[in-house]
Write a protein that holds these residues in place. Structure first.
Motif, PDB file in Angstrom:
ATOM      1  N   SER A 350      17.258   0.406  -9.491  1.00 54.88           N
ATOM      2  CA  SER A 350      16.021  -0.345  -9.313  1.00 54.88           C
ATOM      3  C   SER A 350      14.869   0.626  -9.068  1.00 54.88           C
ATOM      4  CB  SER A 350      16.145  -1.312  -8.128  1.00 54.88           C
ATOM      5  OG  SER A 350      17.166  -2.253  -8.365  1.00 54.88           O
ATOM      6  N   CYS A 351      13.718   0.237  -9.583  1.00 49.80           N
ATOM      7  CA  CYS A 351      12.550   1.105  -9.476  1.00 49.80           C
ATOM      8  C   CYS A 351      11.370   0.305  -8.948  1.00 49.80           C
ATOM      9  CB  CYS A 351      12.220   1.694 -10.847  1.00 49.80           C
ATOM     10  SG  CYS A 351      10.726   2.683 -10.882  1.00 49.80           S
ATOM     11  N   THR A 352      10.681   0.838  -7.952  1.00 49.15           N
ATOM     12  CA  THR A 352       9.474   0.223  -7.425  1.00 49.15           C
ATOM     13  C   THR A 352       8.288   1.059  -7.883  1.00 49.15           C
ATOM     14  OG1 THR A 352      10.645  -0.599  -5.467  1.00 49.15           O
ATOM     15  CG2 THR A 352       8.225  -0.493  -5.363  1.00 49.15           C
ATOM     16  N   PRO A 353       7.512   0.551  -8.826  1.00 49.83           N
ATOM     17  CA  PRO A 353       6.404   1.366  -9.346  1.00 49.83           C
ATOM     18  C   PRO A 353       5.340   1.615  -8.295  1.00 49.83           C
ATOM     19  CG  PRO A 353       6.254  -0.877 -10.175  1.00 49.83           C
ATOM     20  CD  PRO A 353       7.561  -0.780  -9.449  1.00 49.83           C
ATOM     21  N   LYS A 354       4.733   2.749  -8.363  1.00 49.43           N
ATOM     22  CA  LYS A 354       3.633   3.079  -7.471  1.00 49.43           C
ATOM     23  C   LYS A 354       2.412   2.252  -7.847  1.00 49.43           C
ATOM     24  CE  LYS A 354       5.141   7.845  -6.671  1.00 49.43           C
ATOM     25  NZ  LYS A 354       4.766   9.285  -6.778  1.00 49.43           N
ATOM     26  N   THR A 355       1.506   2.113  -6.896  1.00 47.68           N
ATOM     27  CA  THR A 355       0.263   1.368  -7.122  1.00 47.68           C
ATOM     28  C   THR A 355      -0.923   2.317  -6.986  1.00 47.68           C
ATOM     29  OG1 THR A 355      -0.054   0.758  -4.807  1.00 47.68           O
ATOM     30  CG2 THR A 355       1.343  -0.687  -6.160  1.00 47.68           C
ATOM     31  N   CYS A 356      -2.104   1.809  -7.307  1.00 45.49           N
ATOM     32  CA  CYS A 356      -3.315   2.637  -7.202  1.00 45.49           C
ATOM     33  C   CYS A 356      -3.560   3.083  -5.769  1.00 45.49           C
ATOM     34  CB  CYS A 356      -4.518   1.866  -7.732  1.00 45.49           C
ATOM     35  SG  CYS A 356      -4.580   1.772  -9.544  1.00 45.49           S
ATOM     36  N   ALA A 357      -3.062   2.293  -4.800  1.00 49.57           N
ATOM     37  CA  ALA A 357      -3.225   2.682  -3.402  1.00 49.57           C
ATOM     38  C   ALA A 357      -2.543   4.009  -3.122  1.00 49.57           C
ATOM     39  CB  ALA A 357      -2.687   1.587  -2.491  1.00 49.57           C
ATOM     40  N   ASP A 358      -1.456   4.262  -3.851  1.00 48.03           N
ATOM     41  CA  ASP A 358      -0.751   5.533  -3.672  1.00 48.03           C
ATOM     42  C   ASP A 358      -1.580   6.711  -4.164  1.00 48.03           C
ATOM     43  OD1 ASP A 358       1.703   4.429  -2.601  1.00 48.03           O
ATOM     44  OD2 ASP A 358       2.122   3.693  -4.632  1.00 48.03           O
ATOM     45  N   PHE A 359      -2.620   6.442  -4.964  1.00 51.84           N
ATOM     46  CA  PHE A 359      -3.459   7.509  -5.522  1.00 51.84           C
ATOM     47  C   PHE A 359      -4.905   7.384  -5.058  1.00 51.84           C
ATOM     48  CE2 PHE A 359       0.007   6.735  -8.522  1.00 51.84           C
ATOM     49  CZ  PHE A 359       0.544   8.011  -8.645  1.00 51.84           C
ATOM     50  N   GLY A 360      -5.085   6.715  -3.895  1.00 47.49           N
ATOM     51  CA  GLY A 360      -6.426   6.595  -3.336  1.00 47.49           C
ATOM     52  C   GLY A 360      -7.345   5.704  -4.146  1.00 47.49           C
ATOM     53  N   ASN A 361      -6.757   4.809  -4.946  1.00 49.96           N
ATOM     54  CA  ASN A 361      -7.542   3.886  -5.774  1.00 49.96           C
ATOM     55  C   ASN A 361      -8.572   4.627  -6.643  1.00 49.96           C
ATOM     56  OD1 ASN A 361      -6.390   1.358  -4.856  1.00 49.96           O
ATOM     57  ND2 ASN A 361      -7.444   1.741  -2.913  1.00 49.96           N
ATOM     58  N   ALA A 362      -8.173   5.767  -7.125  1.00 52.83           N
ATOM     59  CA  ALA A 362      -9.085   6.564  -7.958  1.00 52.83           C
ATOM     60  C   ALA A 362      -8.297   7.292  -9.033  1.00 52.83           C
ATOM     61  CB  ALA A 362      -9.856   7.561  -7.096  1.00 52.83           C
ATOM     62  N   GLY A 363      -8.986   7.634 -10.110  1.00 50.64           N
ATOM     63  CA  GLY A 363      -8.375   8.401 -11.188  1.00 50.64           C
ATOM     64  C   GLY A 363      -7.617   7.526 -12.167  1.00 50.64           C
ATOM     65  N   CYS A 364      -7.106   8.151 -13.196  1.00 51.82           N
ATOM     66  CA  CYS A 364      -6.346   7.421 -14.213  1.00 51.82           C
ATOM     67  C   CYS A 364      -5.306   8.351 -14.825  1.00 51.82           C
ATOM     68  CB  CYS A 364      -7.278   6.865 -15.294  1.00 51.82           C
ATOM     69  SG  CYS A 364      -8.258   8.113 -16.162  1.00 51.82           S
ATOM     70  N   GLY A 365      -4.400   7.753 -15.566  1.00 53.50           N
ATOM     71  CA  GLY A 365      -3.328   8.529 -16.174  1.00 53.50           C
ATOM     72  C   GLY A 365      -2.243   8.925 -15.197  1.00 53.50           C
ATOM     73  N   HIS A 366      -2.160   8.222 -14.044  1.00 52.93           N
ATOM     74  CA  HIS A 366      -1.134   8.538 -13.045  1.00 52.93           C
ATOM     75  C   HIS A 366       0.225   7.975 -13.491  1.00 52.93           C
ATOM     76  CE1 HIS A 366      -4.351   9.763 -10.408  1.00 52.93           C
ATOM     77  NE2 HIS A 366      -4.864   8.537 -10.377  1.00 52.93           N
ATOM     78  N   ALA A 367       1.273   8.745 -13.337  1.00 53.42           N
ATOM     79  CA  ALA A 367       2.629   8.246 -13.602  1.00 53.42           C
ATOM     80  C   ALA A 367       3.046   7.344 -12.442  1.00 53.42           C
ATOM     81  CB  ALA A 367       3.596   9.414 -13.747  1.00 53.42           C
ATOM     82  N   ASN A 368       3.531   6.129 -12.788  1.00 55.43           N
ATOM     83  CA  ASN A 368       3.884   5.183 -11.717  1.00 55.43           C
ATOM     84  C   ASN A 368       5.313   5.348 -11.216  1.00 55.43           C
ATOM     85  OD1 ASN A 368       5.446   4.099 -13.757  1.00 55.43           O
ATOM     86  ND2 ASN A 368       4.498   2.071 -13.703  1.00 55.43           N
ATOM     87  N   GLY A 369       6.013   6.346 -11.743  1.00 52.58           N
ATOM     88  CA  GLY A 369       7.368   6.603 -11.281  1.00 52.58           C
ATOM     89  C   GLY A 369       8.413   5.746 -11.936  1.00 52.58           C
ATOM     90  N   CYS A 370       8.016   4.804 -12.778  1.00 48.62           N
ATOM     91  CA  CYS A 370       8.968   3.930 -13.464  1.00 48.62           C
ATOM     92  C   CYS A 370       8.748   3.974 -14.976  1.00 48.62           C
ATOM     93  CB  CYS A 370       8.855   2.501 -12.939  1.00 48.62           C
ATOM     94  SG  CYS A 370       9.353   2.320 -11.206  1.00 48.62           S
TER      95      CYS A 370
END
Length: 431
Positions: A350-370
């Motif tokens: 099972s995978c819980t994807p990361k959210t924008c909160a994990d990246f300070g609600n900024a930037g783009c192109g972040h890998a969500n881990g899933c």
């Protein structure tokens, strides 16, 4: 004293002598000479022209004795050059006499630009790139390439080459009235190339017609870098004489030759050499076909039949979700994980994807881990080249940059933020 056909005397008015003297002084100032031993009435070849004072029927205005009108010969003072002047140590130099362009010296190292000395018409050298406290396009180098200092950080805008704070309540959105029409031909005499922008965030790609190259966003004649000494055109992509960019030379190698370091060089054409399938290409001429395998796979020059996932499952060789080798160069995962799962250590978990909160609600192109990506750009911005940029901005040199016209440059094509924009030259308004 000269004689007319009827025997009467012909006198030259004094004003013709004054004009002759003035013209002689002008010629002397311009570097022209009249050979001392040249006959006064001798006609010259195409590089010289003879001018004889016209005869007059009237008497001399000054009453001075009549004298024969002198013949003046103007010499062509423009001598074309055949190489770069000593003071041009980089970039291009255009001979003002013939109009021929030369690639001079050696390209500048990274961090420096090739620019002309404003005090000398024949001095051109590499200078450190001065971008401290500057932004946008600050000029053109000696190869016509824009000298760009990048964009401004968030909350700042580039105005007249300097980053300035945005006034409270002011909008940074582009003025729709300044958006140029997207076209590759802004006027009958200009063909744009590269990525063209309308100044409002919309772009299109333009290419040059055959026989021309793209320099500074504008199609033009083949530059001197593509016609080196010896007269043989260069091929492929070569560095420009300033070290500020590259040039795609239009020459194409033909026959048993290939492009090596910008020159068509003899080579050995490809051959199958025992291969039973596929094609062989080594860059020397056209590729050679060696046959096909039908339903099988061509692998390493021979026909091969890889296993299927069903066969691997039946054989019990599938251990989990990780990609496996089925032979013949085919690798694939025969077990696919379901939604909300990810393959970890050959097992679906099972995978819980990361959210924008994990990246300070900024930037783009972040890998969500899933296996997915996140776009966390704020309202009014969009993900452009991995950066959150405002309307009309593009990602350039690691920051957001708004393409704009430089009013200090003449009307025509300009390169701003790596984009091509056609400007009117008045107040930086795009066309």
């Amino acid at each position: 004293m000269m004689s007319r056909p009827n025997g009467s005397s012909l006198r030259v008015p004094s004003w013709t002598l004054w004009v002759s003297a003035l013209l002689g002084a002008f010629l002397t100032a311009c570097g022209a000479q009249v050979p001392d031993d040249a006959p006064a009435d001798a006609s010259q070849d195409g590089t010289r022209e003879s001018f004889d004072a016209s005869a007059s029927d009237g008497p001399s205005d000054s009453g001075a004795p009549a004298m024969d009108a002198p013949s003046l010969t103007i010499l062509d003072a423009c001598t074309p050059i055949t190489s770069c002047p000593p003071g041009i140590s980089c970039g291009r130099f255009v001979d003002p006499c013939s109009g021929q362009s030369f690639a001079c010296g050696a390209p500048c190292a990274s961090g420096s630009v090739c620019v002309a000395d404003p005090t000398s018409a024949q001095t051109q050298s590499c200078k450190p790139k001065a971008c401290t406290g500057r932004c946008g396009v600050v000029g053109l180098d000696a190869c016509g390439v824009a000298i760009a200092c990048g964009g401004c950080s968030a909350g700042l805008v580039c105005v007249d080459g300097a980053c300035q704070a945005v006034e409270a309540g002011a909008s940074t959105a582009p003025d729709a009235g300044k958006c140029m029409a997207l076209t590759c031909t802004p006027d009958p005499n200009t063909m744009l190339c590269g990525t063209v922008t309308d100044g409002c965030g919309h772009t299109m790609a333009c290419a040059c017609p055959a026989g021309q190259t793209c320099t500074g966003g504008v199609c033009g004649p083949i530059p001197p870098e593509c016609t080196p000494d010896g007269g043989m055109p260069s091929c492929g992509t070569v560095a420009n004489a300033c070290g500020s960019g590259s040039i795609a030379c239009p020459a194409k190698c033909s026959g048993a030759t290939q492009c090596v370091k910008g020159a068509c060089t003899p080579c050995t054409p490809p051959s199958c050499d025992g291969r039973a399938c596929g094609s062989v290409s080594n860059g020397c001429g056209a590729a050679v076909s060696c046959g096909s395998c039908g339903s099988e796979t061509c692998y390493d020059g021979g026909c091969c039949a890889p296993r299927t996932c069903a066969e691997a499952l039946d054989a019990g060789t599938v251990t989990g979700c990780a990609p496996m080798d089925l032979g013949c160069g085919v690798t694939t995962a025969c077990i696919q994980c379901g939604a909300g799962e990810v393959c970890s250590n050959d097992t679906c978990v099972s995978c819980t994807p990361k959210t924008c909160a994990d990246f300070g609600n900024a930037g783009c192109g972040h890998a969500n881990g899933c296996g997915g990506t996140l776009n966390c750009c704020a309202a009014g911005t969009a993900c452009t080249g991995g950066l959150c940029c405002g309307a009309g901005e593009v990602a350039y040199n690691g920051s957001c940059c708004a393409p704009e016209c430089d009013p200090s440059q003449p009307p025509g094509s300009q390169v701003s933020c790596g984009q091509v924009i056609f400007c009117s030259g008045s107040g930086g308004t795009a066309q």
